[in-house]
Scaffold this active site. Structure first.
Site, PDB file in Angstrom:
ATOM      1  N   THR A 126       0.832  -1.214   0.000  1.00  0.00           N
ATOM      2  CA  THR A 126       0.000   0.000   0.000  1.00  0.00           C
ATOM      3  C   THR A 126       0.858   1.252   0.000  1.00  0.00           C
ATOM      4  O   THR A 126       0.462   2.288  -0.531  1.00  0.00           O
ATOM      5  CB  THR A 126      -0.945  -0.028   1.222  1.00  0.00           C
TER       6      THR A 126
ATOM      7  N   SER B  47       1.362  -7.616  -0.813  1.00  0.00           N
ATOM      8  CA  SER B  47       2.106  -8.619  -0.026  1.00  0.00           C
ATOM      9  C   SER B  47       1.290  -9.856   0.321  1.00  0.00           C
ATOM     10  O   SER B  47       1.845 -10.834   0.811  1.00  0.00           O
ATOM     11  CB  SER B  47       2.719  -7.992   1.225  1.00  0.00           C
TER      12      SER B  47
HETATM   13  C1  SIN Z   1      -1.008  -2.955   2.844  1.00  0.00           C
HETATM   14  O1  SIN Z   1       0.140  -2.747   2.469  1.00  0.00           O
HETATM   15  O2  SIN Z   1      -1.475  -2.320   3.831  1.00  0.00           O
HETATM   16  C2  SIN Z   1      -1.932  -3.952   2.227  1.00  0.00           C
HETATM   17  C3  SIN Z   1      -1.456  -4.500   0.943  1.00  0.00           C
HETATM   18  C4  SIN Z   1      -0.205  -5.300   1.082  1.00  0.00           C
HETATM   19  O3  SIN Z   1       0.024  -5.937   2.114  1.00  0.00           O
HETATM   20  O4  SIN Z   1       0.559  -5.324   0.103  1.00  0.00           O
END
Ligand code: SIN
Length: 333
Positions: free
Chosen positions: A16, A63
């Site tokens: 994110t 992720s």
């Molecule tokens: C995030 O980063 O908060 C959610 C998406 C991810 O884990 O890549």
């Protein structure tokens, strides 16, 4: 921060923190892993200019899709950069969802004498008030702190050890906790206030192994993981959950599929439904390694010595799975 010719390498993996929405200010309808790591560094607006930052894009993933191949690639890039004398530390931008797993994996494989700092964001880069730039700035501050070592996670001004960090909130900006162990430190306007020692491999094994054994297991793990192990070469280790009405059905299916290790996320102090426990004991009798953890966010399984299923030494189910994966790899080496 240091003002010398030393470098900090920033490895981008997505998440994110690198998320982009079509409408500015949309904190939900965005795609993770879109903005390049070099662009993320530009968002620091010169506040990290006292140190030379080197950007390298290792991946661009959400992720939730993290896997063995990317873990190995990331560990190899960390090992490469950590070996450069003028590199004082590494920052890794990562999604929050599996950050704790990558952190634990890197600590176990690399046991770095320099800091490796994972950071993230809960809001995309296009948010009205993104949290990524401050987290990144804090991560650089941690990576340049004299004496810093080991793998840590930095989010919302808090420094967590790889062993203890856990995502505990699904949307708030301060999404991580370190449970009973507590924080490693706080980042206060660019300075780290250390609350407990920097993590080391002894943290990983909790000191239950003699140092010589720790060193040889860790060396074996490192050489296997960095030695080009194909993704298909990893042992099959799965997690099963205890809940009201749990049965042995899933365990039996996994054993039939050739599972080599199982972590049971038990209820409370690692308790397991009688039917599930019977299936786990049968699996053990067939040579499957089984470890008992707890689905509770706080506390740990307190074993009492006579347990048929060994406890996970305070590791959460996802980290106990990684420990088991690596242990099985070390046994093969
Ligand atoms: C995030 O980063 O908060 C959610 C998406 C991810 O884990 O890549």
């Amino acid at each position: 921060m240091n003002s010398s010719s030393s470098r900090i390498v920033v490895l981008g993996t997505g998440g994110t923190i690198a998320g982009r929405a079509s409408r500015a200010g949309d904190n939900l309808g965005y795609t993770a892993g879109e903005v390049g790591v070099a662009q993320l560094l530009e968002s620091l607006g010169g506040f990290a200019d006292a140190v030379e930052l080197v950007a390298e894009q290792v991946a661009q993933v959400d992720s939730k899709d993290m896997g063995f191949g990317l873990w190995q690639q990331l560990a190899a890039r960390c090992a490469h950069w950590l070996a450069q004398e003028d590199v004082v530390g590494i920052v890794i931008t990562h999604g929050t969802d599996t950050l704790e797993e990558t952190a634990y994996f890197l600590q176990a494989v690399l046991d770095p004498a320099k800091p490796v700092v994972l950071t993230c964001a809960m809001r995309p880069a296009t948010a009205l008030v993104p949290d990524g730039p401050q987290n990144l700035l804090d991560a650089v501050a941690v990576a340049t702190t004299p004496g810093a070592r080991g793998v840590v996670a930095v989010c919302a001004g808090k420094v967590h050890s790889a062993r203890d960090v856990q995502k505990v909130h699904s949307y708030q900006v301060d999404a991580f906790a370190s449970g009973d162990a507590g924080l490693v430190g706080l980042v206060e306007e660019g300075r780290v206030r250390l609350l407990r020692p920097w993590p080391s491999v002894v943290d990983f094994y909790e000191g239950n192994m003699p140092p010589a054994l720790i060193q040889s297991a860790q060396a074996a793990i490192k050489s296997v993981v960095l030695g080009g192990l194909p993704a298909s070469g990893w042992p099959r280790v799965e997690i099963v959950l205890n809940y009201a009405g749990a049965s042995g059905w899933l365990v039996e299916a996994l054993v039939a599929q050739g599972v080599q290790g199982l972590v049971v996320a038990g209820t409370g102090n690692g308790t397991v439904h009688a039917a599930l426990e019977a299936a786990l004991l049968r699996a053990m009798a067939q040579g499957v390694r089984v470890v008992r953890s707890t689905r509770c966010v706080f506390g740990r399984v307190l074993g009492w010595g006579a347990d048929a299923i060994p406890d996970a030494q305070g590791l959460s189910p996802v980290k106990a799975r990684i420990a088991l994966l690596l242990e099985l790899l070390a046994l093969r080496a």
